[in-house]
Scaffold this motif. Structure first.
Motif, PDB file in Angstrom:
ATOM      1  N   ASN A  40       0.827  -1.194   0.000  1.00 51.90           N
ATOM      2  CA  ASN A  40       0.000   0.000   0.000  1.00 51.90           C
ATOM      3  C   ASN A  40       0.871   1.259   0.000  1.00 51.90           C
ATOM      4  N   ARG A  41       0.748   2.059  -1.036  1.00 50.33           N
ATOM      5  CA  ARG A  41       1.582   3.260  -1.169  1.00 50.33           C
ATOM      6  C   ARG A  41       1.392   4.238  -0.012  1.00 50.33           C
ATOM      7  N   ASN A  42       0.154   4.448   0.406  1.00 44.83           N
ATOM      8  CA  ASN A  42      -0.079   5.388   1.510  1.00 44.83           C
ATOM      9  C   ASN A  42       0.569   4.918   2.798  1.00 44.83           C
ATOM     10  N   ASP A  43       0.490   3.634   3.082  1.00 42.44           N
ATOM     11  CA  ASP A  43       1.153   3.087   4.277  1.00 42.44           C
ATOM     12  C   ASP A  43       2.665   3.289   4.180  1.00 42.44           C
ATOM     13  N   GLN A  86       3.674   6.972   4.707  1.00 40.32           N
ATOM     14  CA  GLN A  86       3.539   7.381   6.118  1.00 40.32           C
ATOM     15  C   GLN A  86       4.847   7.171   6.886  1.00 40.32           C
ATOM     16  N   ASN A 127       8.515  15.271   2.834  1.00 37.70           N
ATOM     17  CA  ASN A 127       7.368  15.088   1.942  1.00 37.70           C
ATOM     18  C   ASN A 127       7.316  16.193   0.892  1.00 37.70           C
ATOM     19  N   LYS A 158       3.794  17.302  -0.887  1.00 36.70           N
ATOM     20  CA  LYS A 158       2.674  17.969  -0.176  1.00 36.70           C
ATOM     21  C   LYS A 158       2.755  19.461  -0.298  1.00 36.70           C
TER      22      LYS A 158
END
Length: 136
Positions: free
Chosen positions: A120-123, A126, A133, A136
């Protein structure tokens, strides 16, 4: 797309931690087959080679900011998907975390290293400190 990203083709973005310092690099994935570079890592010559591929954070951050202001949200979301880090290598803790689906880089580490794959890319993202980052 701005010229900075045009030259960043055919590789992956990698966040590297060494001596408590975080830096980004962009290169072919062969540069990050840690088990192939074990002796060079031990004697330090690997880092001389790796430094050729450093991407200064401020450069990538400003390039992303420029693109974000110059594109629609849909265009930006599509573009940034290909400009995200896919690998974290922590030389201080001898740990590699992979999100690069095309090769099991987490298995290409020396015996005394810890390697893992996070699908999972989001995991995965994080795990990257907020100050690094650039997207963002």
């Amino acid at each position: 797309m701005n010229d900075y990203f045009k030259k960043l083709q055919g590789g992956i973005f990698v966040l590297v931690k060494r001596n408590e310092t975080l830096k980004y690099y962009f290169s072919e994935n062969s540069m990050f087959l840690i088990d192939d570079w074990e002796s060079e890592i031990i004697n330090g010559t690997y880092f001389d080679e790796l430094n050729k591929y450093e991407i200064p954070f401020d450069k990538i951050y400003l390039s992303i900011k420029f693109l974000k202001n110059d594109m629609t949200t849909e265009e930006f979301d599509k573009m940034i998907n290909w400009k995200m880090p896919q690998l974290i290598i922590d030389f201080d803790k001898k740990k590699l975390i992979n999100n690069f689906y095309d090769q099991a880089l987490e298995d290409r580490i020396p015996e005394n290293w810890d390697g893992s794959f996070i699908e999972n890319r989001n995991d995965f993202l994080q795990l990257i400190p907020e100050k690094m980052n650039y997207w963002k």
